[in-house]
Design a protein around this motif. Sequence first.
Motif, PDB file in Angstrom:
ATOM      1  N   PRO A  21       0.810  -1.221   0.000  1.00 45.83           N
ATOM      2  CA  PRO A  21       0.000   0.000   0.000  1.00 45.83           C
ATOM      3  C   PRO A  21       0.842   1.269   0.000  1.00 45.83           C
ATOM      4  CG  PRO A  21      -0.890  -1.579   1.551  1.00 45.83           C
ATOM      5  CD  PRO A  21       0.436  -2.123   1.110  1.00 45.83           C
ATOM      6  N   MET A  24       2.128   1.792  -3.493  1.00 51.44           N
ATOM      7  CA  MET A  24       1.062   2.201  -4.413  1.00 51.44           C
ATOM      8  C   MET A  24       0.654   3.660  -4.187  1.00 51.44           C
ATOM      9  SD  MET A  24       0.507  -0.420  -6.365  1.00 51.44           S
ATOM     10  CE  MET A  24       2.292  -0.579  -6.191  1.00 51.44           C
ATOM     11  N   ILE A  25       0.645   4.074  -2.932  1.00 49.02           N
ATOM     12  CA  ILE A  25       0.331   5.471  -2.636  1.00 49.02           C
ATOM     13  C   ILE A  25       1.402   6.384  -3.216  1.00 49.02           C
ATOM     14  CG2 ILE A  25       0.153   7.168  -0.770  1.00 49.02           C
ATOM     15  CD1 ILE A  25      -2.360   5.523  -1.125  1.00 49.02           C
ATOM     16  N   THR A  28       0.816   6.774  -6.811  1.00 47.31           N
ATOM     17  CA  THR A  28      -0.342   7.640  -7.057  1.00 47.31           C
ATOM     18  C   THR A  28       0.060   9.105  -6.997  1.00 47.31           C
ATOM     19  OG1 THR A  28      -1.781   5.958  -6.063  1.00 47.31           O
ATOM     20  CG2 THR A  28      -2.707   8.149  -6.359  1.00 47.31           C
ATOM     21  N   VAL A 159      -6.305   0.962  -4.928  1.00 49.14           N
ATOM     22  CA  VAL A 159      -5.245   1.902  -5.292  1.00 49.14           C
ATOM     23  C   VAL A 159      -4.753   1.602  -6.710  1.00 49.14           C
ATOM     24  CG1 VAL A 159      -3.152   3.047  -4.485  1.00 49.14           C
ATOM     25  CG2 VAL A 159      -4.551   1.773  -2.871  1.00 49.14           C
ATOM     26  N   THR A 161      -3.625   3.689  -8.797  1.00 51.06           N
ATOM     27  CA  THR A 161      -2.516   4.638  -8.968  1.00 51.06           C
ATOM     28  C   THR A 161      -2.656   5.593 -10.144  1.00 51.06           C
ATOM     29  OG1 THR A 161      -0.928   3.431 -10.383  1.00 51.06           O
ATOM     30  CG2 THR A 161      -0.965   2.864  -8.031  1.00 51.06           C
ATOM     31  N   VAL A 164      -8.791   7.774  -9.624  1.00 49.90           N
ATOM     32  CA  VAL A 164      -9.320   7.643  -8.256  1.00 49.90           C
ATOM     33  C   VAL A 164     -10.842   7.664  -8.208  1.00 49.90           C
ATOM     34  CG1 VAL A 164      -7.273   8.635  -7.171  1.00 49.90           C
ATOM     35  CG2 VAL A 164      -9.139  10.150  -7.888  1.00 49.90           C
ATOM     36  N   SER A 167     -12.190   4.561  -6.398  1.00 50.43           N
ATOM     37  CA  SER A 167     -11.760   4.626  -4.998  1.00 50.43           C
ATOM     38  C   SER A 167     -12.549   5.680  -4.235  1.00 50.43           C
ATOM     39  CB  SER A 167     -10.259   4.931  -4.923  1.00 50.43           C
ATOM     40  OG  SER A 167      -9.498   3.890  -5.488  1.00 50.43           O
ATOM     41  N   ARG A 189      -8.817  -1.373   4.017  1.00 51.72           N
ATOM     42  CA  ARG A 189      -9.023  -1.153   2.580  1.00 51.72           C
ATOM     43  C   ARG A 189      -9.797   0.132   2.337  1.00 51.72           C
ATOM     44  NH1 ARG A 189     -11.377  -5.984  -0.990  1.00 51.72           N
ATOM     45  NH2 ARG A 189      -9.362  -6.828  -0.319  1.00 51.72           N
ATOM     46  N   LEU A 192      -7.495   2.987   2.826  1.00 54.29           N
ATOM     47  CA  LEU A 192      -6.547   3.053   1.723  1.00 54.29           C
ATOM     48  C   LEU A 192      -7.147   3.778   0.525  1.00 54.29           C
ATOM     49  CD1 LEU A 192      -3.711   2.178   0.897  1.00 54.29           C
ATOM     50  CD2 LEU A 192      -4.677   0.021   0.106  1.00 54.29           C
ATOM     51  N   ARG A 193      -8.430   3.558   0.294  1.00 54.49           N
ATOM     52  CA  ARG A 193      -9.104   4.268  -0.802  1.00 54.49           C
ATOM     53  C   ARG A 193      -9.084   5.777  -0.571  1.00 54.49           C
ATOM     54  NH1 ARG A 193     -13.717  -0.281  -0.381  1.00 54.49           N
ATOM     55  NH2 ARG A 193     -13.016  -1.655  -2.063  1.00 54.49           N
ATOM     56  N   SER A 196      -5.636   7.108  -1.260  1.00 51.42           N
ATOM     57  CA  SER A 196      -5.296   7.193  -2.676  1.00 51.42           C
ATOM     58  C   SER A 196      -5.832   8.487  -3.292  1.00 51.42           C
ATOM     59  CB  SER A 196      -5.829   5.977  -3.431  1.00 51.42           C
ATOM     60  OG  SER A 196      -7.242   5.990  -3.500  1.00 51.42           O
TER      61      SER A 196
END
Length: 253
Positions: A21, A24-25, A28, A159, A161, A164, A167, A189, A192-193, A196
């Motif tokens: 994560p 991935m962030i 992004t 994510v 990336t 969005v 998300s 999760r 995390l959205r 992102s």
Amino acid sequence: MEENREAGRAAGPRRLPLLMPTLMIALTVVTGVVEAVSLLALGPVFTAMQTGNVLFLAFGAARVGNLPALAAAVSLAAFVLGVVCGARLEALTEARGKRWFITGLIVESGLIVAAAAAGWGLVPHYGSPTDRHLTVSAILALAMGLRNTTILRANLPGVPTTLVTRSMTAFLGGAAMGRGNVFGFGTSRWALRGLSVLAMFAGGFLGALLVRAGWTVNWLLLPTAAVVLVVGLSYRAEPRLHTDQTSGREGPA
């Protein structure tokens, strides 16, 4: 010693949910910067979010809005090429038992460096892009097409990336419906959205500030290439990605 080996095997899988994560962030954020450069310094044109280019082409075909359809067409074509090449390279890499995630990010980093080289000393310019502007945006779109293939292989829900919308929908839907809903409100999760979305905003905000400060295109892009390379190298000690995922299928966002 046997207990230590067992502990090591148990610890290995637990590192992946913590590391992926974060990586991935970071990617992004990079996308936000790249899109700020594409839209504000090279375009208007998108290199990662191709929905915008499809609409630019539609508006141009209708001859409404005086939008530059050429830049959108070049970016879209380069993006398609990036996806096709990425899919082929992914298949070859995974067939040899290697990690496409790492290879894909290293290639992406190299393409962003190539875009920076093509735009060396190029002053940001919005509207009526020159041949050099088109060249840089095409290389970036190629890199972002490759990125989308890479992220599908990583298959981390929430994510993607490079966009969005889903998300954001899942994050806001979960907040509106509360616990026990299909959006997983309150879970990692769900959080995390939300991260992102913030990451994309932060990247776009940073990129816009740097464009406004008058940074040339090469210095706008080189730091993003470095981040992508660091992300790829950070993953090298992790277990190889599963190869039994259905090709082209995207996990739930």
